[in-house]
Design an enzyme around this catalytic site. Structure first.
Site: not given
Length: 388
Positions: A84, A333
């Site tokens: 991420c 995201h």
């Protein structure tokens, strides 16, 4: 001695479920404002593609495809991956190449198209970033990692779930004002506090979204900045950190060691402390992650992050505005695009160009980006300084 480097342009696609666009089209959507501003192939020396997981689309060698599709033919390119935190890892790699003199101008693209698979399959793919011998086979997905952190934090500091719900309310308040957000929907405290459980104590509104989207920035060496803008955003500080692979090896789950390392290095390089930061984009993959970030970044002492929440100091007119674009919670995201999207938001806020005055932060001189990969195995912190 390293050259100074600035962000000189940025673009952003609409985040969300995007069956209307392929991955290459999302990339073009993010790059188009940069292209329209005249920053085309002849002005870009090389590019880095931030693309975390090819499993979602099955596309390998993404940097070659994306560079070619947006018109950067025969320019050097590479792909960077750090879960991420891939976006800021890509930006850190590009910064190093420009600061060292290898290139003068670079494009950093972030993209992910996660909704090409079901939510269950996407969750499984992400879970495989945990230890494949000792974590994944026993059912520990990322909601479970952060639920363990939330459980320990709430027990140690005697904190109710209400505090996490207030973070979710704030995120959706700002996401509802951001036209790029995946879920531009305000929610009440009651909705956020009483939503269906995902992994106790985390519920639906404690968790970020599985999103498609792209973002892009152009960085340039000091000698070339004036060719692109009179309003550069200097990269003043960079820090990177790492935590133990298995969270069971950590002495505590109420802090992410790699984040503290990264923040300390970034503040040292920038020559400032947390009291000088005017806004922050922090990695709120789960609401507990945002709360822990307040403390890891030095905005509050350990166990006192809840006071920022309860006093609404994290709103756009508060002491330390955080995620006034909706954050990962409401904006979305898309793994590879997330860190670039955070940078885009600081760039826009610094220039006073947030879409609505109700989310515009006043007079931003220093902005901070905090981007976490996995449960803290990769962390990058950037500090940006207004250049005019």
């Amino acid at each position: 001695m390293a050259r100074r480097v600035a962000v000189v342009a940025a673009g952003h696609s609409k985040f969300g479920k995007r069956p209307d666009a392929t991955m290459r089209e999302l990339t073009w959507e993010a790059y188009k404002p940069i292209y329209d501003a005249g920053i085309t192939q002849d002005r870009i020396d090389a590019s880095v593609l931030s693309y975390a997981a090819s499993q979602f689309t099955g596309q390998g060698a993404g940097s070659a495809l994306m560079a070619d599709y947006i018109g950067l033919q025969n320019r050097p390119h590479l792909r960077c991956e750090s879960a991420c935190a891939t976006g800021t890892a890509s930006l850190r790699a590009a910064w190093g190449m420009v600061a060292s003199g290898l290139y003068d101008v670079m494009l950093v693209l972030g993209v992910e198209q996660m909704n090409r698979v079901s939510s269950a399959t996407a969750t499984e793919y992400m879970s495989r970033a945990g230890d494949m011998r000792w974590e994944y086979p026993y059912g520990i997905s990322f909601p479970a990692f952060y639920a363990l952190m939330a459980t320990q934090y709430m027990a140690k500091y005697n904190m109710p779930h209400d505090v996490l719900a207030q973070i979710a309310v704030k995120s959706h308040h700002y996401g509802s004002q951001n036209p790029k957000a995946h879920l531009p929907k305000a929610v009440s405290f009651e909705e956020a506090n009483n939503a269906i459980p995902i992994c106790r104590p985390l519920n639906l509104y404690d968790c970020s979204l599985i999103t498609d989207g792209a973002a892009a920035v152009v960085i340039a060496a000091e000698e070339r900045v004036k060719e692109f803008t009179d309003y550069p955003m200097w990269i003043a500080g960079i820090g990177a950190g790492a935590s133990e692979m298995m969270i069971q090896s950590r002495p505590s789950l109420t802090s992410i060691p790699g984040a503290r390392q990264a923040a300390a290095a970034a503040y040292k390089m920038a020559g400032i402390g947390p009291d000088k930061i005017d806004m922050a984009e922090v990695h709120d993959c789960f609401t507990i992650a945002e709360l822990i970030a307040y403390e890891d970044l030095g905005f509050a002492p350990p166990g006192k992050g809840r006071e920022i929440v309860e006093n609404k100091e994290n709103y756009h007119d508060g002491r330390i505005p955080v995620n006034c674009d909706g954050g990962l919670k409401s904006k979305g995201h898309p793994l590879g695009a997330t860190g670039i999207s955070m940078t885009y938001e600081v760039y826009k806020q610094m220039q006073g160009k947030a879409e609505k005055s109700s989310r515009q932060i006043k007079d931003v001189k220093y902005g901070l980006v905090h981007n976490v990969g996995q449960s803290g195995q990769f962390v990058n912190v950037f500090i940006y300084e207004r250049g005019w």
